[in-house]
Each structure stands twice: as C-alpha cells, then as structure tokens.
Design an enzyme around this catalytic site. Structure first.
Site, short mmCIF file in Angstrom:
data_model
loop_
_atom_site.label_atom_id
_atom_site.label_comp_id
_atom_site.label_asym_id
_atom_site.label_seq_id
_atom_site.Cartn_x
_atom_site.Cartn_y
_atom_site.Cartn_z
N HIS A 84 0.84 -1.19 0.00
CA HIS A 84 0.00 0.00 0.00
C HIS A 84 0.88 1.24 0.00
O HIS A 84 1.87 1.32 0.71
CB HIS A 84 -0.90 0.02 1.24
CG HIS A 84 -1.81 1.20 1.27
ND1 HIS A 84 -3.02 1.20 0.60
CD2 HIS A 84 -1.69 2.41 1.84
CE1 HIS A 84 -3.60 2.38 0.78
NE2 HIS A 84 -2.81 3.13 1.52
N SER A 185 -7.08 4.38 9.29
CA SER A 185 -7.84 4.28 8.03
C SER A 185 -7.15 3.30 7.08
O SER A 185 -7.77 2.40 6.51
CB SER A 185 -7.95 5.68 7.41
OG SER A 185 -8.35 5.62 6.08
N LYS A 189 -8.19 -1.14 6.47
CA LYS A 189 -8.51 -1.70 5.15
C LYS A 189 -7.55 -2.84 4.80
O LYS A 189 -7.95 -3.84 4.23
CB LYS A 189 -8.46 -0.60 4.10
CG LYS A 189 -9.68 0.34 4.20
CD LYS A 189 -9.62 1.50 3.25
CE LYS A 189 -8.64 2.54 3.70
NZ LYS A 189 -8.78 3.85 3.10
N1 URA Z 1 -5.31 7.02 2.69
C1 URA Z 1 -6.30 6.40 3.39
O1 URA Z 1 -6.77 5.34 3.01
N2 URA Z 1 -6.77 7.01 4.52
C2 URA Z 1 -6.28 8.18 4.97
O2 URA Z 1 -6.73 8.64 5.99
C3 URA Z 1 -5.25 8.80 4.24
C4 URA Z 1 -4.78 8.20 3.10
#
Ligand code: URA
Length: 433
Positions: A84, A185, A189
C-alpha cells in the site's frame, strides 16, 4: 448506552478513552445511531489531542468490525502479501509490482482506491484500459487469484464501511492529515482485506501527505504498531515524493509507463522502487527467500518476459485489452522547453500533479469524470543537465487552451540552476521489517 457528547468532551480535555468506548462510538456511527456532527467534533478533538497506541488500535479494530473481513490466506491456502502506498504524483507502483510478484509465484490480491485532489488512484489508472473491470465480486476476485495469481479491484462496499463514512467526513472537516486517523484508516482496510504481511510505502515530500521524513517516520511507526497488534508482518518504505515518481503523470500515460517497467524499459527511479517493493513482498511470502533473492527473482521475471506475460494475462482476465495501442491518446501534445541551459535542481511534485488535475486527469470533487488520455510526461528530472530549448516535459491535453495553461504550470514546476543537487536514492529509509 453511550453518550457521544461525554466522550467528545473527555477527548477534548485530553483524557484517554477505553477500547469499549471507542468501539461503541465508531460502531454507533456506522449504524447511523451517532450523527455526522458528533463524529466530526470527535475527529477535531483527536486532531488536537491525539490518540495513544491503544486508542488507535481500538479505533482500527472497531472500523474493521463495522463490516466483513476477507480470509484470502485460507481461501488460497497460501500466505498473502499486500502493498500500500500513502499516495503521490505519478504513483503507478502497484500496476507494475503486481505482475512481477505474481510471475515469481506469489499471489497478489489487492483492493485499491481512487484518486482525490492532486494524487491519482490505481483504479482510475486501470480504468484507462478499455474494458478493464475494477468491480469484481469477492467470489470472482478469489477465483481470479486462484486462476491468474493476480487481481486488483475496488474496495467492496461491505469492507470497513465505517472508514468510507469517516473518510468522507474528514475530507470536509479538515481532519484528514492527522497520524492516528490516517494510520487506522489505511491499516483497517489492509487488515480486513486479508493480507498476512504488508509492504507499506509512505511518500515523503512536497507531493505527499507527509512533508518531512520525521513526520513520515511517525506515521510509519504508528502503522507498524497497528500491524504488530493485529499479528501482521509489516515493513514500511519511506520514499521520495518531492518530484513526481517516474516520468508519466496521468492515467493512460501511467499505464504505458507501468507496462514499460514490467518489461524492463521503465524510468530509473520508478524501476528502483518497483524492484525494491517486489523484493520485500517476496521476502514476506511463503517462498522462504530473503530480500536479496527476492530482488534477483524480480529482476529475472522482468528480464525473461514472464512479468509481461502475467501483466497481459491479468488485464485480459479483468476484461481489458493489454495492447498499449488501444489506450486513449490526447489530441494535443505540447512540448515544454528549457528557457536556459542548466541542471534541474527541483521539480515540484504538487505543481505537476495540479497541472495534470486541471487538464482533467484527476477529480476536484468526488464523482467528477476523469479524462484518461491527458497528463504530463516529465522528460527531465532532478539532476538532468539540459540545454536551452531542450524538452523538459510534454503536456498531453484535450485542447489548445488546456495545453497552454498546463505548459506554463509545468514550466513553473521546474527549477533550473548551475550546481547539480545532491542526489539520493528514491528510497529514503526503511522502518520495521
Ligand atoms: N489514505 C487512506 O486510506 N486514509 C487516509 O486517511 C489517508 C490516506
């Protein structure tokens, strides 16, 4: 029975909240029981008071529990490795890394996002390919991973829905750029997406969320800690985003560059980052090799053409045509020339990103249509020696007026000087691993 106003007040006063209190607040928000205005106030309290490691983990865990989770490892009977990036200008890394790692025998199943503002998103880039479908069902995603070894799709609706709501709220309440909220965040994910190990790429500099290496390290440490608590292996690369990554900025242009890199013809900085990320993903995999051997295998997959075969197989599996000649092209191409001879001492990533955005390559607001053909190709990068009149960059535009405006903006992004800048690798540091 929670009282959101009390929790907001306690966080505003700098108190620590318990995991249960944070879970009640976030899950209540996800159910619609806690209104936007109270979560907005909570995010602002967090912005000024922060969250400690236990609170950040509680927030991440609650966001994961707001939806479904994927068990990719169990479904494939393999260790699953993900990567990521925190996002930048010209960042098409996943599109090149995916086929190279898959060609080395390690499955790559990734859920990616769309761009907002001057940073592009992998899904938008992939949708430049005619026919490419980013909306596979979870069943089809897993099936393609088994059959092809590679799938990149949009995040399904039922994965971490609380983050989707919360990110939208943060975006309009000036609460995006705060470490515990960014870390939770991203990691919610990644963890819900089912990866056992994660290679993170935190961008640093002018075109990134994190402007300094010190801030990037703080974010990296926060994400490593969340990974550790969730039982995931994590390594975090800190990489240069003071200038655009590679040469191409803009969706179809970046697909061409990613494909070129997969067949060994990519720009040096981008190639270096891609091979490094591949090496670390392979070292995390169930192949039982270290990063040096991972690097050798990644280079071999590029050199013998097997990575390109995987690229083509993957694009076809998701309905796309891998032939670069079918990609959309902009009707107007304008060269940006150096006014004087000199060395490129700086190339502002954000200026190039905003020029591409104004050409139509990105969205100014959610839901805006993207023009996949337009963008900028930076022929000269930091450290390049140029003669007066030499081409610095190309602007690919929909019309003459757009080309004119973007050409002026791109020229302003270039700093030309006498002395060459002190050169450093794209990889600034590695945290964890
Ligand atoms: N990317 C994300 O998925 N969340 C964030 O808060 C910042 C960048």
């Amino acid at each position: 029975m929670i009282h959101p106003a009390e929790l907001i007040e306690r966080k505003r006063n700098g108190e620590e909240l318990s995991a249960e209190e944070i879970a009640d607040l976030i899950l209540g928000y996800a159910r619609g029981d806690v209104p936007d205005y109270q979560l907005a106030a909570f995010c602002m309290a967090v912005y000024f008071r922060g969250l400690n490691a236990a609170e950040t983990y509680a927030l991440t865990d609650a966001m994961i529990r707001s939806g479904k989770t994927l068990g990719l490892g169990a479904a494939l009977g393999r260790k699953v490795v993900d990567k990521h990036s925190t996002g930048g200008v010209g960042d098409k890394t996943s599109i090149a890394v995916g086929p190279i790692v898959a060609a080395c025998g390690v499955p790559v199943g990734k859920m990616s996002g769309r761009g907002l503002g001057h940073t592009g998103g992998t899904l938008d880039k992939l949708e430049a390919i005619p026919g490419f479908d980013v909306n596979l069902t979870t069943e089809r995603f897993v099936e393609q991973l088994r059959e092809v070894g590679l799938a990149i799709i949009g995040q399904t609706e039922d994965l971490v829905p609380a983050d989707k709501q919360l990110y939208g709220l943060r975006d309009v309440t000036a609460t995006v750029d705060i470490v515990p909220l960014i870390a939770s965040s991203i990691m919610s994910k990644k963890i819900a997406g089912g990866a056992d190990a994660i290679v993170l790429d935190v961008k640093v500099g002018d075109g990134a969320f994190m402007k300094t290496i010190e801030d990037a390290r703080v974010l990296a440490e926060a994400m490593l800690e969340l990974g550790r608590r969730a039982g995931r292996e994590v390594v975090c690369l800190l990489t240069d985003m003071d200038q655009p990554l590679g040469a191409a900025v803009g969706n179809a242009l970046e697909i061409v560059e990613a494909r070129d890199t997969v067949r060994g013809e990519g720009p040096p900085d981008f190639t270096e980052l891609v091979l490094d990320a591949c090496a670390r993903m392979l070292a995390f995999s169930d192949l039982g090799i270290d990063a040096d051997e991972g690097r050798r295998r990644a280079e071999a997959a590029v050199g013998d053409g097997s990575a390109l075969v995987f690229y083509e197989r993957w694009i076809r599996a998701q309905g796309g045509d891998p032939d670069p000649d079918v990609l959309p092209v902009a009707p107007v191409v304008r060269e940006v020339k150096a006014p004087d001879a000199g060395t490129v001492t700086g190339l502002g990533a954000i200026r190039v990103g905003v020029a591409a955005l104004h050409l139509g390559a990105g969205r100014r607001a959610k839901g805006d249509e993207i023009d996949h053909a337009v963008g900028v190709v930076c022929r000269a990068k930091r450290g390049s020696q140029v003669e007066a009149g030499e081409v610095l960059a190309e602007v690919h535009a929909r019309d003459e007026a757009g080309a004119e405006e973007a050409a002026a903006a791109v020229l302003a992004a270039y700093e030309l000087g006498g002395a060459p800048p002190r050169e450093h690798s794209i990889l600034l540091d590695v945290v964890g691993g």
